[in-house]
Design a protein around this motif. Structure first.
Motif, PDB file in Angstrom:
ATOM      1  N   TYR A  33       0.841  -1.198   0.000  1.00 38.88           N
ATOM      2  CA  TYR A  33       0.000   0.000   0.000  1.00 38.88           C
ATOM      3  C   TYR A  33       0.875   1.245   0.000  1.00 38.88           C
ATOM      4  CZ  TYR A  33      -3.418  -3.271   2.147  1.00 38.88           C
ATOM      5  OH  TYR A  33      -4.238  -4.331   2.437  1.00 38.88           O
ATOM      6  N   TYR A  35       0.260   5.225   1.252  1.00 41.32           N
ATOM      7  CA  TYR A  35      -0.591   6.207   1.900  1.00 41.32           C
ATOM      8  C   TYR A  35       0.098   7.569   1.867  1.00 41.32           C
ATOM      9  CZ  TYR A  35      -3.290   2.446   4.200  1.00 41.32           C
ATOM     10  OH  TYR A  35      -4.076   1.358   4.483  1.00 41.32           O
ATOM     11  N   LEU A  45      -5.268   6.528   1.761  1.00 43.24           N
ATOM     12  CA  LEU A  45      -4.811   5.512   0.822  1.00 43.24           C
ATOM     13  C   LEU A  45      -4.778   6.089  -0.590  1.00 43.24           C
ATOM     14  CD1 LEU A  45      -4.019   2.522   0.405  1.00 43.24           C
ATOM     15  CD2 LEU A  45      -6.442   2.050   0.000  1.00 43.24           C
ATOM     16  N   HIS A  48      -3.040   0.529  -3.981  1.00 39.79           N
ATOM     17  CA  HIS A  48      -2.364  -0.643  -3.469  1.00 39.79           C
ATOM     18  C   HIS A  48      -2.258  -1.698  -4.550  1.00 39.79           C
ATOM     19  CE1 HIS A  48      -6.440  -2.328  -2.865  1.00 39.79           C
ATOM     20  NE2 HIS A  48      -5.861  -3.495  -2.752  1.00 39.79           N
ATOM     21  N   TYR A  50      -2.363  -5.752  -5.105  1.00 43.32           N
ATOM     22  CA  TYR A  50      -2.676  -7.083  -4.607  1.00 43.32           C
ATOM     23  C   TYR A  50      -1.965  -8.021  -5.563  1.00 43.32           C
ATOM     24  CZ  TYR A  50      -5.320 -10.982  -2.690  1.00 43.32           C
ATOM     25  OH  TYR A  50      -5.680 -12.137  -2.075  1.00 43.32           O
ATOM     26  N   LEU A  90       3.638   6.934   3.365  1.00 43.90           N
ATOM     27  CA  LEU A  90       3.800   5.689   4.110  1.00 43.90           C
ATOM     28  C   LEU A  90       3.549   4.493   3.201  1.00 43.90           C
ATOM     29  CD1 LEU A  90       1.692   6.792   7.198  1.00 43.90           C
ATOM     30  CD2 LEU A  90       4.161   6.447   7.199  1.00 43.90           C
ATOM     31  N   ARG A  94       0.876  -6.309   3.643  1.00 46.92           N
ATOM     32  CA  ARG A  94      -0.021  -7.256   4.324  1.00 46.92           C
ATOM     33  C   ARG A  94       0.089  -8.592   3.617  1.00 46.92           C
ATOM     34  NH1 ARG A  94      -5.626  -8.813   4.394  1.00 46.92           N
ATOM     35  NH2 ARG A  94      -6.114  -7.687   2.487  1.00 46.92           N
ATOM     36  N   GLN A 103      -1.652  -4.572   8.809  1.00 46.35           N
ATOM     37  CA  GLN A 103      -0.729  -3.901   7.902  1.00 46.35           C
ATOM     38  C   GLN A 103       0.536  -3.532   8.661  1.00 46.35           C
ATOM     39  OE1 GLN A 103      -2.390  -0.672   5.668  1.00 46.35           O
ATOM     40  NE2 GLN A 103      -4.176  -1.839   5.023  1.00 46.35           N
ATOM     41  N   PHE A 105       3.732  -1.146   8.617  1.00 49.50           N
ATOM     42  CA  PHE A 105       4.144   0.113   8.018  1.00 49.50           C
ATOM     43  C   PHE A 105       5.665   0.261   8.007  1.00 49.50           C
ATOM     44  CE2 PHE A 105       0.381   2.662   7.244  1.00 49.50           C
ATOM     45  CZ  PHE A 105      -0.595   1.987   7.969  1.00 49.50           C
TER      46      PHE A 105
ATOM     47  N   TYR B  36      -3.764   1.911  16.223  1.00 48.95           N
ATOM     48  CA  TYR B  36      -2.364   2.180  15.942  1.00 48.95           C
ATOM     49  C   TYR B  36      -1.921   3.371  16.794  1.00 48.95           C
ATOM     50  CZ  TYR B  36      -2.330  -0.755  11.715  1.00 48.95           C
ATOM     51  OH  TYR B  36      -2.378  -1.807  10.828  1.00 48.95           O
ATOM     52  N   SER B  43       5.953   6.553  11.766  1.00 50.89           N
ATOM     53  CA  SER B  43       4.859   5.833  11.126  1.00 50.89           C
ATOM     54  C   SER B  43       3.996   5.139  12.174  1.00 50.89           C
ATOM     55  CB  SER B  43       5.420   4.819  10.127  1.00 50.89           C
ATOM     56  OG  SER B  43       6.182   3.837  10.801  1.00 50.89           O
ATOM     57  N   PRO B  44       2.780   4.769  11.821  1.00 49.75           N
ATOM     58  CA  PRO B  44       1.903   4.088  12.776  1.00 49.75           C
ATOM     59  C   PRO B  44       2.446   2.706  13.157  1.00 49.75           C
ATOM     60  CG  PRO B  44       0.651   4.980  10.925  1.00 49.75           C
ATOM     61  CD  PRO B  44       2.087   5.055  10.551  1.00 49.75           C
ATOM     62  N   SER B  98     -11.018 -10.096  -2.760  1.00 48.54           N
ATOM     63  CA  SER B  98      -9.623  -9.979  -2.365  1.00 48.54           C
ATOM     64  C   SER B  98      -9.269  -8.545  -2.001  1.00 48.54           C
ATOM     65  CB  SER B  98      -8.723 -10.444  -3.507  1.00 48.54           C
ATOM     66  OG  SER B  98      -8.937  -9.642  -4.658  1.00 48.54           O
ATOM     67  N   LYS B 101     -10.303  -2.426   2.138  1.00 48.03           N
ATOM     68  CA  LYS B 101      -9.819  -1.073   2.356  1.00 48.03           C
ATOM     69  C   LYS B 101      -9.830  -0.773   3.837  1.00 48.03           C
ATOM     70  CE  LYS B 101     -10.653   3.746   1.071  1.00 48.03           C
ATOM     71  NZ  LYS B 101     -11.402   4.631   0.168  1.00 48.03           N
ATOM     72  N   VAL B 102      -8.720  -0.287   4.323  1.00 49.31           N
ATOM     73  CA  VAL B 102      -8.627   0.159   5.704  1.00 49.31           C
ATOM     74  C   VAL B 102      -9.002   1.627   5.740  1.00 49.31           C
ATOM     75  CG1 VAL B 102      -7.107   0.531   7.662  1.00 49.31           C
ATOM     76  CG2 VAL B 102      -6.798  -1.485   6.215  1.00 49.31           C
TER      77      VAL B 102
END
Lengths: 114, 114
Positions: A33, A35, A45, A48, A50, A90, A94, A103, A105, B36, B43-44, B98, B101-102
């Motif tokens: 991802y 961010y 976001l 990303h 996949y 960032l 995952r 996730q 980071f 987080y 970063s988180p 698949s 989204k966070v």
């Protein structure tokens, strides 16, 4: 032992000058991802991957592009940075293979646009 | 639009007290919830995650989830000055494909006063 690595940690660029931010991971995670986080705001976001499938958020400006040449690396290209693009960027990963939702980071790259 | 809301703070508590951080979310389909911690300029980092209604404890941290009320909280017992940071609530909706989204909340700034 760093698992998600971002380079550089700090980047200064000029208005309109293309810049590339790098992310690499040693976790072999299939999802990566990008961010954008501005001061006192939530991470936003941008897009990303996949595996090799690219998913772009609808509100991500065309000025932002991404490449993922292999599992380990992912790049964020900002074609013509504006002053409003100054932010912390960032990278996160995952692993869906294990069913994980967490996730991980990287340390982030702080971008300054002059 | 799916949203995650948090009190922005700052929340100030004396050292040794309990800090209570709250988060509400709008999507009833949300299944997974994360807290987080983010120090300034960093970063988180994941503190807790919770998937089921009720409480989940890990050391000084307790996450509480109430899906009926669409509410998740984080309690920090015996707060320490090192807990001073911004706490981000993050939510993932039900995994139908698949792609997931966070969604991050804006964060609550916590200050623990010695």
């Amino acid at each position: 032992d760093a698992m998600v690595i971002q380079n550089p940690r700090y980047q200064v660029t000029q208005f309109g000058k293309p810049v590339t931010l790098s992310c690499s991971q040693t976790l072999n995670h299939n999802v990566m991802y990008w961010y954008q986080q501005k001061s006192s705001q939530a991470p936003k976001l941008l897009f990303h991957y996949y595996d090799k499938d690219f998913n772009n958020e609808a509100d991500t400006p065309d000025n932002f592009q991404s490449r993922r040449p292999n599992t380990s690396f992912c790049f964020l290209d900002i074609r013509s940075p504006g002053l409003g693009d100054a932010a912390m960027y960032l990278c996160a990963t995952r692993d869906t293979g294990t069913g994980g939702l967490i996730q991980y980071f990287g340390p982030g790259t702080r971008l300054l646009v002059l | 639009q799916k949203e995650v809301e948090q009190n922005s703070g700052p929340l100030s508590v004396p050292e040794g007290a309990i800090a209570s951080l709250n988060c509400t979310y709008s999507d009833r389909g949300s299944q997974s919830f994360f807290w987080y911690r983010q120090y300034s300029g960093k970063s988180p980092e994941l503190i807790m995650f919770i998937y089921s209604n009720g409480d989940k404890e890990d050391g000084r941290f307790t996450a509480q989830l109430n899906k009926a009320s669409q509410y998740v909280s984080l309690l920090i017992r015996d707060s320490q000055p090192s807990d001073s940071a911004t706490y981000l609530c993050a939510v993932i909706e039900a995994l139908k494909t698949s792609y997931d989204k966070v969604i991050f909340g804006p964060g609550t700034s916590l200050s623990v006063i010695p």
